[in-house]
Design an enzyme around this catalytic site. Sequence first.
Site, PDB file in Angstrom:
ATOM      1  N   ASP A 139      62.758  27.370  73.915  1.00  0.00           N
ATOM      2  CA  ASP A 139      61.752  28.438  73.999  1.00  0.00           C
ATOM      3  C   ASP A 139      61.300  28.614  75.445  1.00  0.00           C
ATOM      4  OD1 ASP A 139      59.599  30.111  72.335  1.00  0.00           O
ATOM      5  OD2 ASP A 139      58.579  29.135  74.005  1.00  0.00           O
ATOM      6  N   TYR A 189      57.359  32.122  82.427  1.00  0.00           N
ATOM      7  CA  TYR A 189      57.475  30.696  82.790  1.00  0.00           C
ATOM      8  C   TYR A 189      58.305  30.502  84.060  1.00  0.00           C
ATOM      9  CZ  TYR A 189      56.159  30.026  77.830  1.00  0.00           C
ATOM     10  OH  TYR A 189      55.551  30.067  76.590  1.00  0.00           O
ATOM     11  N   LYS A 234      60.564  35.754  76.195  1.00  0.00           N
ATOM     12  CA  LYS A 234      59.416  36.627  75.881  1.00  0.00           C
ATOM     13  C   LYS A 234      59.199  37.677  76.972  1.00  0.00           C
ATOM     14  CE  LYS A 234      57.273  32.450  73.990  1.00  0.00           C
ATOM     15  NZ  LYS A 234      57.648  31.388  74.938  1.00  0.00           N
ATOM     16  N   HIS A 247      55.016  38.753  74.349  1.00  0.00           N
ATOM     17  CA  HIS A 247      54.256  37.529  74.650  1.00  0.00           C
ATOM     18  C   HIS A 247      52.762  37.639  74.321  1.00  0.00           C
ATOM     19  CE1 HIS A 247      54.598  33.875  77.573  1.00  0.00           C
ATOM     20  NE2 HIS A 247      53.687  33.637  76.673  1.00  0.00           N
ATOM     21  N   TRP A 271      52.723  27.266  68.857  1.00  0.00           N
ATOM     22  CA  TRP A 271      52.789  26.836  70.265  1.00  0.00           C
ATOM     23  C   TRP A 271      51.717  25.760  70.482  1.00  0.00           C
ATOM     24  CZ3 TRP A 271      48.445  27.629  73.245  1.00  0.00           C
ATOM     25  CH2 TRP A 271      47.722  28.825  73.212  1.00  0.00           C
ATOM     26  N   LYS A 315      56.959  20.407  74.109  1.00  0.00           N
ATOM     27  CA  LYS A 315      57.461  20.345  75.487  1.00  0.00           C
ATOM     28  C   LYS A 315      57.326  18.930  76.020  1.00  0.00           C
ATOM     29  CE  LYS A 315      56.114  20.024  79.991  1.00  0.00           C
ATOM     30  NZ  LYS A 315      55.185  19.041  80.582  1.00  0.00           N
ATOM     31  N   ARG A 345      60.153  10.675  75.513  1.00  0.00           N
ATOM     32  CA  ARG A 345      59.316  11.529  74.647  1.00  0.00           C
ATOM     33  C   ARG A 345      60.128  12.694  74.080  1.00  0.00           C
ATOM     34  NH1 ARG A 345      55.281   9.837  78.519  1.00  0.00           N
ATOM     35  NH2 ARG A 345      55.457  11.688  79.841  1.00  0.00           N
ATOM     36  N   ILE A 346      61.101  13.173  74.854  1.00  0.00           N
ATOM     37  CA  ILE A 346      61.986  14.241  74.352  1.00  0.00           C
ATOM     38  C   ILE A 346      62.717  13.738  73.100  1.00  0.00           C
ATOM     39  CG2 ILE A 346      64.137  15.493  74.871  1.00  0.00           C
ATOM     40  CD1 ILE A 346      63.086  15.781  77.793  1.00  0.00           C
ATOM     41  N   GLU A 380      61.801  11.112  71.196  1.00  0.00           N
ATOM     42  CA  GLU A 380      60.789  10.818  70.159  1.00  0.00           C
ATOM     43  C   GLU A 380      60.440  12.098  69.389  1.00  0.00           C
ATOM     44  OE1 GLU A 380      57.233   9.063  71.893  1.00  0.00           O
ATOM     45  OE2 GLU A 380      56.001   9.940  70.310  1.00  0.00           O
ATOM     46  N   ASN A 381      60.256  13.185  70.125  1.00  0.00           N
ATOM     47  CA  ASN A 381      59.840  14.440  69.491  1.00  0.00           C
ATOM     48  C   ASN A 381      60.927  15.032  68.593  1.00  0.00           C
ATOM     49  OD1 ASN A 381      57.514  14.128  70.977  1.00  0.00           O
ATOM     50  ND2 ASN A 381      58.084  15.590  72.572  1.00  0.00           N
TER      51      ASN A 381
HETATM   52  P1  NAP Z   1      52.426  20.754  73.884  1.00  0.00           P
HETATM   53  O1  NAP Z   1      53.868  20.748  73.506  1.00  0.00           O
HETATM   54  O2  NAP Z   1      51.376  20.786  72.818  1.00  0.00           O
HETATM   55  O3  NAP Z   1      52.082  19.512  74.811  1.00  0.00           O
HETATM   56  C1  NAP Z   1      52.826  19.188  75.948  1.00  0.00           C
HETATM   57  C2  NAP Z   1      52.150  17.980  76.603  1.00  0.00           C
HETATM   58  O4  NAP Z   1      52.303  16.826  75.773  1.00  0.00           O
HETATM   59  C3  NAP Z   1      52.753  17.635  77.936  1.00  0.00           C
HETATM   60  O5  NAP Z   1      51.712  17.200  78.779  1.00  0.00           O
HETATM   61  C4  NAP Z   1      53.700  16.467  77.622  1.00  0.00           C
HETATM   62  O6  NAP Z   1      53.799  15.621  78.740  1.00  0.00           O
HETATM   63  C5  NAP Z   1      52.963  15.779  76.491  1.00  0.00           C
HETATM   64  N1  NAP Z   1      53.877  15.131  75.513  1.00  0.00           N
HETATM   65  C6  NAP Z   1      54.986  15.664  74.967  1.00  0.00           C
HETATM   66  N2  NAP Z   1      55.503  14.836  74.048  1.00  0.00           N
HETATM   67  C7  NAP Z   1      54.710  13.739  74.024  1.00  0.00           C
HETATM   68  C8  NAP Z   1      54.735  12.544  73.258  1.00  0.00           C
HETATM   69  N3  NAP Z   1      55.662  12.324  72.331  1.00  0.00           N
HETATM   70  N4  NAP Z   1      53.757  11.617  73.495  1.00  0.00           N
HETATM   71  C9  NAP Z   1      52.797  11.843  74.432  1.00  0.00           C
HETATM   72  N5  NAP Z   1      52.725  12.966  75.193  1.00  0.00           N
HETATM   73  C10 NAP Z   1      53.679  13.920  74.963  1.00  0.00           C
HETATM   74  O7  NAP Z   1      52.109  21.996  74.876  1.00  0.00           O
HETATM   75  P2  NAP Z   1      52.866  23.298  75.363  1.00  0.00           P
HETATM   76  O8  NAP Z   1      53.960  22.960  76.274  1.00  0.00           O
HETATM   77  O9  NAP Z   1      51.830  24.208  75.865  1.00  0.00           O
HETATM   78  O10 NAP Z   1      53.453  23.952  74.032  1.00  0.00           O
HETATM   79  C11 NAP Z   1      54.790  23.810  73.622  1.00  0.00           C
HETATM   80  C12 NAP Z   1      55.596  25.072  73.898  1.00  0.00           C
HETATM   81  O11 NAP Z   1      55.004  26.207  73.253  1.00  0.00           O
HETATM   82  C13 NAP Z   1      55.590  25.488  75.384  1.00  0.00           C
HETATM   83  O12 NAP Z   1      56.399  24.676  76.181  1.00  0.00           O
HETATM   84  C14 NAP Z   1      56.040  26.923  75.273  1.00  0.00           C
HETATM   85  O13 NAP Z   1      57.426  26.988  75.068  1.00  0.00           O
HETATM   86  C15 NAP Z   1      55.264  27.381  74.033  1.00  0.00           C
HETATM   87  N6  NAP Z   1      53.957  28.013  74.384  1.00  0.00           N
HETATM   88  C16 NAP Z   1      53.811  29.349  74.128  1.00  0.00           C
HETATM   89  C17 NAP Z   1      52.622  30.005  74.407  1.00  0.00           C
HETATM   90  C18 NAP Z   1      52.496  31.459  74.099  1.00  0.00           C
HETATM   91  O14 NAP Z   1      51.506  32.090  74.527  1.00  0.00           O
HETATM   92  N7  NAP Z   1      53.435  32.036  73.371  1.00  0.00           N
HETATM   93  C19 NAP Z   1      51.545  29.296  74.972  1.00  0.00           C
HETATM   94  C20 NAP Z   1      51.699  27.930  75.224  1.00  0.00           C
HETATM   95  C21 NAP Z   1      52.916  27.309  74.903  1.00  0.00           C
HETATM   96  P3  NAP Z   1      55.262  15.199  79.350  1.00  0.00           P
HETATM   97  O15 NAP Z   1      55.982  16.485  79.663  1.00  0.00           O
HETATM   98  O16 NAP Z   1      54.921  14.414  80.567  1.00  0.00           O
HETATM   99  O17 NAP Z   1      55.943  14.401  78.280  1.00  0.00           O
END
Ligand code: NAP
Length: 281
Positions: free
Chosen positions: A44, A49, A74, A107, A183, A228, A234-235, A237-238
């Site tokens: 995604d 971005y 997007k 978006h 998200w 993300k 962590r990649i 693990e997720n």
């Molecule tokens: P998220 O996935 O909720 O959180 C990412 C954070 O969590 C990063 O700081 C990451 O750090 C940490 N993390 C990841 N896996 C972990 C784990 N297993 N244990 C501990 N920490 C962990 O936040 P997000 O990136 O905002 O959301 C995910 C995706 O949604 C985005 O990348 C994007 O593609 C999409 N998004 C879309 C919108 C929209 O408006 N459409 C808005 C926001 C996001 P590290 O990288 O250091 O592991």
Amino acid sequence: MKYIPLNNGTEMPVLGFGVYQIPDHDTCKESVLKAIKAGYRSIDTASAYQNEVAVGAAIKESGIPREEFFITTKLWIADNGYENTQKAIETSLTKLGTSYVDLYLIHQPYGDVHGSWRAMEEAYEAGKLKALGVSNFHPDRVMDLIVNNTIKPAVNQIETHVFYQRKEDHQFLKEEDIVHESWAPYAEGKNDFFTNEVLQAIGNKYQKSVAQVALRFMIEKNIVVIPKSVNEDRIKENFDVFDFELSADDIQQIEALDTNKSLFFSHRDPEIIKWFSTMIE
Ligand code: NAP
């Protein structure tokens, strides 16, 4: 991998890899390559971005055929409107190094989204976009798009996590046969997400982490998740969330964490809409 059927007959992996806030080319490319190695095939990204080139480069370098991937990108608000959207689609395809994307989302729900949608419908008919959708649309905005256009959105990507579960949006989207995509599945760590005691206790029962429990909770509700990370462990693990199931009691406890409030901002807040508009000028 579990796949979710979309309303146009295609299907989407329930788990993908998000690349928001990885603007650095090499970091993004390396992260996507690690994700592909771990088994992710859905990525995604977004023009906003600024990493579509890195995503495309990683996919190419992986050597895995393009058809095995599900790429989402997007349309940014500065490109809303019919002609701008036509150009933006071509730019994204060029940056990603592909002749089509699997899912193309508006978006943000602002500006001339109807003009954008007409351009997206044409690109869909031309085979450049395999599915169309939206992001950050509340049900009223989704319905406005449905009743004024031909192709119905297949997906709505909205803030969704254990603290903001979007139960009403979920029900609405289900009734309209639109897939709910989350998200920030970890709320970007806000609200002490990663040390939440309820999620920790549930995870302990299955030797799973807070992160894995949170993803599982949404996957079991057929909500697409795109966590993300730039960290290889962590990649992995997720991605490791398909070998356990939550009990009815676990689900009830997690449902009780819902505050029904955004941890970021409301897309209906006039000040926020004004703030977004400054990004177009
Ligand atoms: P998220 O996935 O909720 O959180 C990412 C954070 O969590 C990063 O700081 C990451 O750090 C940490 N993390 C990841 N896996 C972990 C784990 N297993 N244990 C501990 N920490 C962990 O936040 P997000 O990136 O905002 O959301 C995910 C995706 O949604 C985005 O990348 C994007 O593609 C999409 N998004 C879309 C919108 C929209 O408006 N459409 C808005 C926001 C996001 P590290 O990288 O250091 O592991």
